[in-house]
Scaffold this motif. Structure first.
Motif, PDB file in Angstrom:
ATOM      1  N   SER A 112     -29.722  22.286 -92.556  1.00 21.76           N
ATOM      2  CA  SER A 112     -29.209  23.715 -92.433  1.00 21.76           C
ATOM      3  C   SER A 112     -29.503  24.489 -93.547  1.00 21.76           C
ATOM      4  N   ILE A 113     -29.491  25.564 -93.491  1.00 22.33           N
ATOM      5  CA  ILE A 113     -29.916  26.560 -94.731  1.00 22.33           C
ATOM      6  C   ILE A 113     -28.637  26.910 -95.356  1.00 22.33           C
ATOM      7  N   GLU A 129     -40.085  29.263 -90.887  1.00 24.30           N
ATOM      8  CA  GLU A 129     -40.336  29.148 -89.305  1.00 24.30           C
ATOM      9  C   GLU A 129     -41.064  27.714 -88.975  1.00 24.30           C
ATOM     10  N   ASN A 130     -40.772  27.377 -87.747  1.00 22.78           N
ATOM     11  CA  ASN A 130     -41.550  26.316 -87.133  1.00 22.78           C
ATOM     12  C   ASN A 130     -41.165  25.228 -87.775  1.00 22.78           C
ATOM     13  N   ASN A 131     -39.559  24.951 -88.007  1.00 17.08           N
ATOM     14  CA  ASN A 131     -39.154  23.660 -88.512  1.00 17.08           C
ATOM     15  C   ASN A 131     -38.052  23.199 -87.661  1.00 17.08           C
ATOM     16  N   SER A 132     -36.955  22.401 -88.128  1.00 18.16           N
ATOM     17  CA  SER A 132     -35.900  21.966 -87.302  1.00 18.16           C
ATOM     18  C   SER A 132     -34.644  22.426 -88.089  1.00 18.16           C
ATOM     19  N   ASN A 173     -37.097  27.391 -84.854  1.00 19.58           N
ATOM     20  CA  ASN A 173     -36.068  26.284 -85.279  1.00 19.58           C
ATOM     21  C   ASN A 173     -35.028  26.051 -84.167  1.00 19.58           C
ATOM     22  N   HIS A 174     -33.738  25.707 -84.605  1.00 15.88           N
ATOM     23  CA  HIS A 174     -32.719  25.207 -83.717  1.00 15.88           C
ATOM     24  C   HIS A 174     -31.425  25.964 -84.284  1.00 15.88           C
ATOM     25  N   ASN A 197     -35.065  30.139 -81.060  1.00 19.82           N
ATOM     26  CA  ASN A 197     -33.559  29.666 -81.621  1.00 19.82           C
ATOM     27  C   ASN A 197     -32.792  29.258 -80.745  1.00 19.82           C
ATOM     28  N   ASN A 198     -31.516  29.098 -81.077  1.00 15.81           N
ATOM     29  CA  ASN A 198     -30.678  29.044 -79.983  1.00 15.81           C
ATOM     30  C   ASN A 198     -29.410  30.012 -80.496  1.00 15.81           C
ATOM     31  N   LEU A 199     -29.778  30.990 -81.002  1.00 18.89           N
ATOM     32  CA  LEU A 199     -28.561  31.975 -81.114  1.00 18.89           C
ATOM     33  C   LEU A 199     -28.045  32.519 -80.010  1.00 18.89           C
TER      34      LEU A 199
END
Length: 890
Positions: A112-113, A129-132, A173-174, A197-199
């Motif tokens: 998580s961030i 970008e382009n991570n999980s 990302n997710h 993403n899943n926003l």
């Protein structure tokens, strides 16, 4: 290099070293003479040096939230190295030592961030970008107000650390939750990228405060609600991407005219309703307008003709009505027009034929009438023309022969009459030619034999006559269809057409009187025969109405003894497999001359008898080269007097797709090399299955849904051509397309459409979902029931998250052999092109699989479009097309 520096308070000139002791903010640059204007911040640089400890601690907090770092990217983040030298970290120059850039894109990081990222108050670039990354976006990012727009001008290299850069990307990302309203504080940012993403939730009104925003990318999330009207206040915006969400529309859509600098508008695959705003015509700089796959209604506004810079127009898959405005012909830069699957009507305006830059035109599945404009010959750059599924009539215009770049020409499902024009012989690059389901007459023209690159030729269901050629494409039964032309003869044996015999010479010598006598006698006999047949059909129909099982008797029956002998008493040695309602055996008939597949139904199962009747009905009325051919049925009793029911199919030499994806060596095969499918074979199988479903959904009467598509029901013949089998759960949709209940449709776990579990009606969209899962399984070689898929993770999400940059990480490892084998190509450039083609093909197939297996039925592709996309993908794999062409109609 030198520069003239002016203090905003009094025009003071200074040298470069003087700036090292004072902090300044770049406000503007003249961009011509190297003059730069500064404004004092009012504090000594020395006072900020000690505070860089805040940055180090914030970075350590960031690392503590990382749960997976497979590439070891953060391995250098330790006390032995100054944090400014940590991987992905860039600090300001000289004495500042504050973090200005954090670039950790495409490193496969998971976690998580941390909210502590908001303490990096000097940050100018944030790229994750382009991570999980998962969980919500911390609102503290809104404190990073130095994420600013880059100024254009001549600056000495010593000043590069003072640039304000415009980059915030958390895409691919997710991430979940909503977009933080605090993002409105980033008032000078130029690019905000949150796609893939899943926003969820609505876009906050505060985004309208980003006055310098040039690119806003929100695509491929779960955003809902409406786009806030405050967005229209951002006159600087050039790219707006919000496709593949659940957005319902715009607040005060007339305000869209304020996007005066907008060049690209992507709102496709949402739930936008209402009409296309009239103000769309005010977007003078618009180059791409993508509003397809929504719920738009009303007419296409004539104001669209004002978009002189428009290059691509996509409004397909909506509920638009009315005619195509002739003003569209004023958009002289158009290369792509996609209007398919609407309720548009009227005639096709000839003004469209003046768009000489047009490369792709798709008007299919509407209600266009009249003749096709003869001015089509002006479209000398046209490569794709699709007008299928309309009510167009008259002759196919001979001027089409001037469109010498045409590769795809689809005119099926209209009322075109007359012969196939000989001028089409000029179209030497045709790969797909579909003229089926019209009223074309005359003979098959000889020039079709000379089309060297054609892959799909469909002339079925017309009124063609004469001999079918046997050379060129006509040698390949899987590439051509001539069904439904009752006056054709000859051709290869697979067509099963009558031979083209000559009249006997003695018939020519018959006298007129004898001919008359024969005609009268034949007529009387024919009348008697017709009356007899009519009576028998009436009797049979009455019996069928009173007894549903009489349907079985319409098929030629074999006895139980015949099948018992053919399978050696249904021995285990001949057992091919078992299913829900019975067992499948290999059998030999005709004293060893004919090998067949015998499906014996287990009548102890309460639904087996119903499944048998469903298969009999389906296989009696459907015919397609990619459907398993049924020879006959057997309904009787066995040697013990028990009911016996079986179906006899064409034998498939190479078994089922499941056996190829998940091979299990039997004892008699231990010395054989394991079965393996290369990429081209898998792509061909995908095309074969899609073609079969396209036929069932659109060209079959009645419309048929398979309801149980999975690898074990895909069978492969000796040439590795795929055939769809097992219609035990098939349903038939009424001619009115009123859908039927899904109660009783069981299907197979992992493949059955989610809406069926909620009791929704049976529809062709259910088969599309199963096909999507099948496609993903074909490439990834993971069953949807694999133990790795648990919770919210399933095969669909697994593939979606890998697109587009991590596709090679999840595909079946044996497919990587296709890439490794390219080492034999000595030319490096050719090898790289081939590798790129393979990767693009895999990306395309996974995208199709993901789109077909969307949770919402309305978001899934039509099988006709799937076939077209896969044909284009095959061309890419074979090196004859570009990625741009593959994505033309998405």
């Amino acid at each position: 290099m030198s520069a003239s520096l002016k203090d905003s308070g009094g025009g003071l000139s200074a040298s470069i070293p003087w700036l090292r002791n004072r902090a300044f903010l770049v406000e503007r640059s003249s961009g011509s003479g190297g003059e730069i204007v500064f404004s004092k911040l009012g504090f000594s640089w020395a006072s900020t040096v000690a505070s860089n400890e805040t940055d180090r601690l914030a970075l350590l907090q960031f690392k503590s939230k990382i749960t997976h770092d497979p590439l070891g990217a953060l391995g250098s983040w330790n006390a032995s190295i100054h944090f400014c030298n940590w991987y992905g970290v860039t600090c300001s120059r000289r004495h500042q030592q504050r973090v200005t850039i954090l670039d950790l894109g495409s490193l496969k990081l998971a976690g998580s961030i941390t909210p502590h990222i908001g303490n990096l108050t000097f940050l100018k670039v944030l790229n994750l970008e382009n991570n999980s990354f998962t969980h919500e976006i911390p609102s503290e990012i809104g404190r990073l107000r130095r994420l600013q727009k880059q100024l254009v001008g001549k600056l000495p290299s010593d000043f590069s650390s003072l640039l304000k850069i415009e980059f915030l990307s958390l895409g691919f990302n997710h991430l979940t939750g909503s977009i933080p309203s605090s993002f409105g504080n980033l008032t000078s940012i130029d690019t905000l990228y949150l796609s893939q993403n899943n926003l969820d939730g609505s876009s906050p009104d505060t985004l309208g405060l980003l006055k310098n925003l040039g690119t806003l990318a929100l695509a491929a999330n779960r955003l809902s609600g409406t786009i806030p009207s405050s967005i229209f206040n951002i006159s600087s915006i050039t790219v707006f991407e919000a496709g593949t969400n659940q957005i319902h529309g715009w607040k005060h859509s007339s305000g869209i005219g304020k996007f005066v600098n907008l060049q690209s508008l992507h709102m496709w695959n949402n739930q936008v309703s209402g009409t296309i705003p009239l103000a769309i015509g005010e977007l003078q700089n618009l180059g791409i307008l993508a509003l397809d796959s929504n719920r738009l209604s009303g007419n296409i506004p004539p104001s669209i003709g004002n978009l002189k810079k428009l290059v691509e127009l996509y409004v397909s898959d909506n509920f638009l009505k009315g005619s195509i405005p002739s003003s569209l012909g004023l958009c002289e830069s158009l290369t792509t027009i996609g209007l398919f699957n609407n309720n548009l009507s009227g005639t096709i305006p000839p003004q469209l034929m003046g768009l000489t830059s047009l490369v792709a035109l798709d008007l299919s599945r509407n209600q266009f009438r009249g003749s096709f404009p003869t001015e089509v010959g002006n479209l000398i750059n046209l490569e794709t023309l699709t007008v299928s599924g309309n009510i167009l009539q008259g002759e196919i215009p001979s001027t089409l022969g001037s469109c010498i770049k045409l590769e795809i020409l689809e005119m099926q499902g209209n009322v075109f009459q007359g012969p196939i024009p000989s001028s089409l012989s000029s179209l030497r690059g045709l790969t797909i030619l579909d003229l089926s389901r019209n009223k074309l007459s005359g003979e098959i023209p000889e020039f079709l034999v000379g089309l060297k690159v054609i892959e799909n030729l469909n002339l079925s269901y017309n009124d063609l006559e004469g001999m079918v050629p046997t050379e060129g494409v006509f040698k390949n039964a899987s590439a051509i269809s001539v069904l439904g032309n009752n006056k054709l003869c000859g051709g290869i044996s697979e067509f099963k057409l009558p031979p083209c015999g000559l009249k006997k010479s003695r018939e020519r010598r018959l006298t007129f009187e004898l001919k008359l006598v024969i005609a009268i006698v034949s007529g009387l006999m024919g009348l008697a025969l017709t009356l007899s047949i009519s009576f028998l059909c009436w009797v049979r129909k009455r019996k069928e109405q009173s007894n549903p099982n009489s349907l079985i008797n319409s098929l030629l029956n074999l006895s139980y003894q015949n099948l018992h002998n053919a399978t050696d008493g249904f021995s285990s040695a001949n057992l091919i497999g078992t299913g829900s309602f019975g067992s499948v055996y290999k059998g030999v008939l005709d004293e060893g001359r004919t090998t067949v597949t015998v499906k014996v139904f287990n009548l102890h199962h309460h639904r087996a008898s119903r499944s048998f009747i469903a298969e009999c009905r389906a296989l009696r009325s459907i015919r397609h080269r990619n459907l398993v051919k049924v020879f006959t049925a057997c309904s009787g009793v066995d040697y013990q007097g028990n009911d016996f029911k079986a179906l006899v199919y064409e034998f498939m030499q190479n078994g089922s797709l499941e056996e190829w994806l998940y091979p299990v060596n039997r004892e008699d095969e231990v010395d054989k090399a394991p079965r393996n499918l290369n990429l081209l074979q898998r792509l061909n199988i995908a095309i074969d299955v899609a073609s079969a479903l396209d036929y069932l959904h659109h060209d079959c009467q009645p419309i048929t849904t398979h309801c149980d598509l999975k690898p074990s029901n895909i069978l492969l013949d000796e040439e590795m051509v795929a055939h769809v089998g097992d219609f035990g759960l098939a349903r038939f949709l009424p001619p009115t397309h009123v859908q039927t209940s899904s109660i009783g449709v069981k299907g197979s776990i992992g493949y059955i459409a989610p809406e069926y579990g909620l009791g929704s009606e049976v529809s062709t969209n259910g088969d599309v979902y199963s096909y999507g899962i099948l496609m993903l399984e074909l490439i990834i070689r993971k069953k949807p029931s694999d133990i790795m898929f648990e919770g919210d993770m399933n095969l669909h999400n697994f593939a979606r998250m890998a697109l587009p940059d991590h596709v090679m990480d999840i595909v079946d490892s044996t497919l990587l052999n296709d890439v490794e084998d390219l080492a034999i190509i000595s030319n490096q450039r050719q090898r790289q092109i081939r590798v790129n083609n393979i990767i693009e093909c895999l990306i395309s197939m996974l995208r199709i699989g993901v789109t077909c297996s969307m949770e919402s039925p309305k978001d899934r592709m039509k099988m006709t479009n799937v076939v077209h996309e896969l044909q284009s993908t095959k061309n890419i794999l074979l090196g004859s097309r570009t990625m741009r062409e593959m994505q033309r109609f998405r």
